[in-house]
Design an enzyme around this catalytic site. Structure first.
Site, PDB file in Angstrom:
ATOM      1  N   ASP A  93      18.356   7.655  27.251  1.00 28.39           N
ATOM      2  CA  ASP A  93      18.612   9.090  27.199  1.00 28.39           C
ATOM      3  C   ASP A  93      18.102   9.608  25.850  1.00 28.39           C
ATOM      4  OD1 ASP A  93      19.939  11.628  27.831  1.00 28.39           O
ATOM      5  OD2 ASP A  93      21.357  11.024  26.276  1.00 28.39           O
ATOM      6  N   ASP A 106      19.094  13.056  23.930  1.00 26.86           N
ATOM      7  CA  ASP A 106      20.045  13.698  23.015  1.00 26.86           C
ATOM      8  C   ASP A 106      21.366  12.936  22.984  1.00 26.86           C
ATOM      9  OD1 ASP A 106      18.249  15.903  22.504  1.00 26.86           O
ATOM     10  OD2 ASP A 106      18.716  16.551  24.545  1.00 26.86           O
TER      11      ASP A 106
END
Length: 541
Positions: free
Chosen positions: A4, A6
């Site tokens: 991922d 952020d």
């Protein structure tokens, strides 16, 4: 290796379109360079609803990604969902679309990927694709998401270190070749326990002349389904059996004699993490077995030639594979470490009609893991109303239960199948709705998606369906968590009783399991729109 963006690679700045605000998480560059040095390909999978909401442009997003690569090094693929939740796309996490797309771009499949993220959406997307999921919590990660995660790491460098350790643990060390001869493999538990040991047994079979399996009566039917097993010795071991009788010296003498007659060259004892391998190791010594390997935290003295240790939290198939590797056995090239059965059980019975039905298995040999009967009835009704063909399965002792569940709309096969026949039924299913019990592992062996009604009495990361698309439902924070209780210790069975049947229907949609067109038209009802996993975090991910 998928990550991922952020909160995982860089600090979470809500709806960031400014490259100057990019701040890598501590240790990210060194951790990623370790992965690159180990030969892993890296991809980023990220929800960016700021595009749909107009908070930044695609050009600004690409500038942010360029800055990330400047600071953290290159990635082999970037997969971005530009949609908002209301768009109903198949790529926005927790949907698995991004994971599948990244795997395809990297020239692999999702089941060979590990994904690291910081919220429940990341974990759910990985599991729904069949990938391994690692959660690195941040201050925005919800406690429920932490509790439900199959694998937790304190930070990204810690996640990378454990990923590489697990990868290395299942690869045999190079050493001098020697004649293997007859190897005894042992797993004396229930059918599900035997099934998850299958990859390790295949590894042993790849390096042995002959493999004999010692199992108990509860695991015999599963042992007969495993590739690589040449012969089976069935004998109840009282220190493993959940309802043991007294240790009978004559019975133990009989077992020792049977083992001695096999002229075993080596034994590999597979156990669960809470069991001891040492009682059987002593009997094997008395039977004259010259080399014995097992996992043991207790001091084994001269009972073991190979004393192997495994950290907690490792999935049971990998735990067993690591013991096989330590003993010098590895899977041959092309044999992925997933669960697999003999090919002759791959034919579903003709009376079930075309494949694609949903198997609902409400019972379990361990009562604490069974679906509450009233809930199972409501699940069957909701599945039928949503247009799914439902097949209800169970043991002969569960016929009353399966009849009641199937009465809501389904075909009742309770008590009508042995394990091999049940495997054939599951092989033709579009999905299986089941608790933590043997049919979940049968589904994993065929790559059939699982809606896992998982009671948290044992860790999901160790006992959840392995390398198969999965949606986990149930309260992972319930009071029974990690108790290993056979009977539910909390009144009302709260870990499963709170499941909404609409969430089961939504889980099937998330897994890409279509309703039967004929049933859908006749019923006039489409899948319900429940939410399986809610999101957290300030960036609208």
């Amino acid at each position: 290796m998928l990550l991922d963006r952020d909160g995982t690679l860089v600090e979470d700045v809500p709806f960031n379109g400014d490259p100057e605000k990019v701040r890598p998480v501590p240790g990210a560059r060194a951790a990623l360079d370790r992965l690159r040095a180990a030969g892993l390909r890296l991809g980023v999978v990220t929800n960016q609803s700021g595009l749909a909401r107009g908070y930044f442009t695609e050009s600004q997003m690409h500038a942010v990604h360029a800055r990330i690569e400047q600071l953290l090094g290159p990635f082999d693929t970037w997969q971005v969902c530009p949609h908002d939740d209301s768009d109903g796309c198949g790529c926005r996490k927790p949907a698995p679309g991004l994971v599948h797309a990244a795997a395809a771009e990297l020239g692999t499949v999702a089941t060979r990927c590990v994904m690291v993220g910081d919220i429940g959406r990341d974990v759910s997307a990985a599991l729904a694709a069949g990938a391994t999921a690692v959660l690195v919590p941040t201050p925005v990660t919800r406690p429920q998401e932490v509790a439900a995660a199959p694998w937790l790491a304190a930070d990204l460098p810690g996640a990378v270190a454990e990923i590489l350790r697990r990868q290395h643990a299942v690869i045999p060390a190079a050493g001098p070749s020697r004649t293997r001869g007859t190897v005894l493999v042992v797993r004396a538990d229930s059918a599900g326990d035997v099934l998850v040991t299958g990859p390790a047994i295949r590894a042993v079979a790849a390096g042995a002349d002959r493999v004999v399996m010692l199992c108990g009566p509860r695991g015999r039917a599963a042992a007969e389904l495993l590739p690589g097993v040449d012969a089976i010795v069935e004998h109840r071991l009282p220190w493993i059996d959940p309802t043991p009788g007294p240790v009978d010296p004559a019975d133990m003498h009989d077992l020792t004699g049977r083992l001695a007659a096999l002229r075993i060259d080596e034994a590999v004892i597979f156990t669960s993490y809470h069991q001891s391998s040492l009682p059987l190791a002593l009997l094997l010594r008395l039977a004259g077995v010259p080399r014995v390997a097992a996992i043991s935290d207790d001091y084994p003295g001269s009972l073991l030639d190979l004393r192997h240790r495994v950290p907690t939290g490792v999935p049971e198939p990998e735990r067993a594979l690591s013991l096989a590797a330590a003993a010098g056995y590895g899977l041959p090239t092309g044999d992925e470490p997933g669960l697999r059965l003999r090919p002759e059980v791959h034919r579903p019975p003709a009376r079930l009609g075309t494949p694609g039905y949903v198997v609902l298995h409400p019972g379990s040999s361990v009562p604490s893991r069974a679906c509450p009967p009233e809930l199972a009835v409501r699940i069957a009704r909701s599945l039928a109303d949503a247009g799914h063909r439902v097949v209800v399965t169970g043991t002969p002792d569960e016929r009353e239960l399966t009849a009641a569940v199937a009465g809501s709309g389904g075909l009742d096969l309770g008590g009508r199948t042995g394990l091999a026949e049940l495997a054939a039924v599951i092989a033709g299913a579009g999905a299986v709705v089941v608790g933590n019990t043997g049919p979940a592992h049968l589904a994993a062996a065929f790559g059939v998606p699982v809606v896992s009604l998982f009671a948290p009495t044992v860790p999901f990361g160790q006992w959840g369906p392995y390398r198969v698309p999965t949606v986990r439902l149930g309260d992972a924070t319930a009071g029974c968590r990690d108790t290993r209780a056979a009977a539910c210790p909390v009144p009302g069975h709260p870990c499963l009783a709170g499941i909404d049947p609409a969430d089961v229907v939504e889980a099937l949609r998330l897994l890409g399991v279509p309703a039967d067109p004929v049933r859908t038209v006749s019923a006039g009802v489409g899948p319900a729109g429940a939410t399986v996993v809610s999101a957290s975090g300030g960036s609208g991910r």
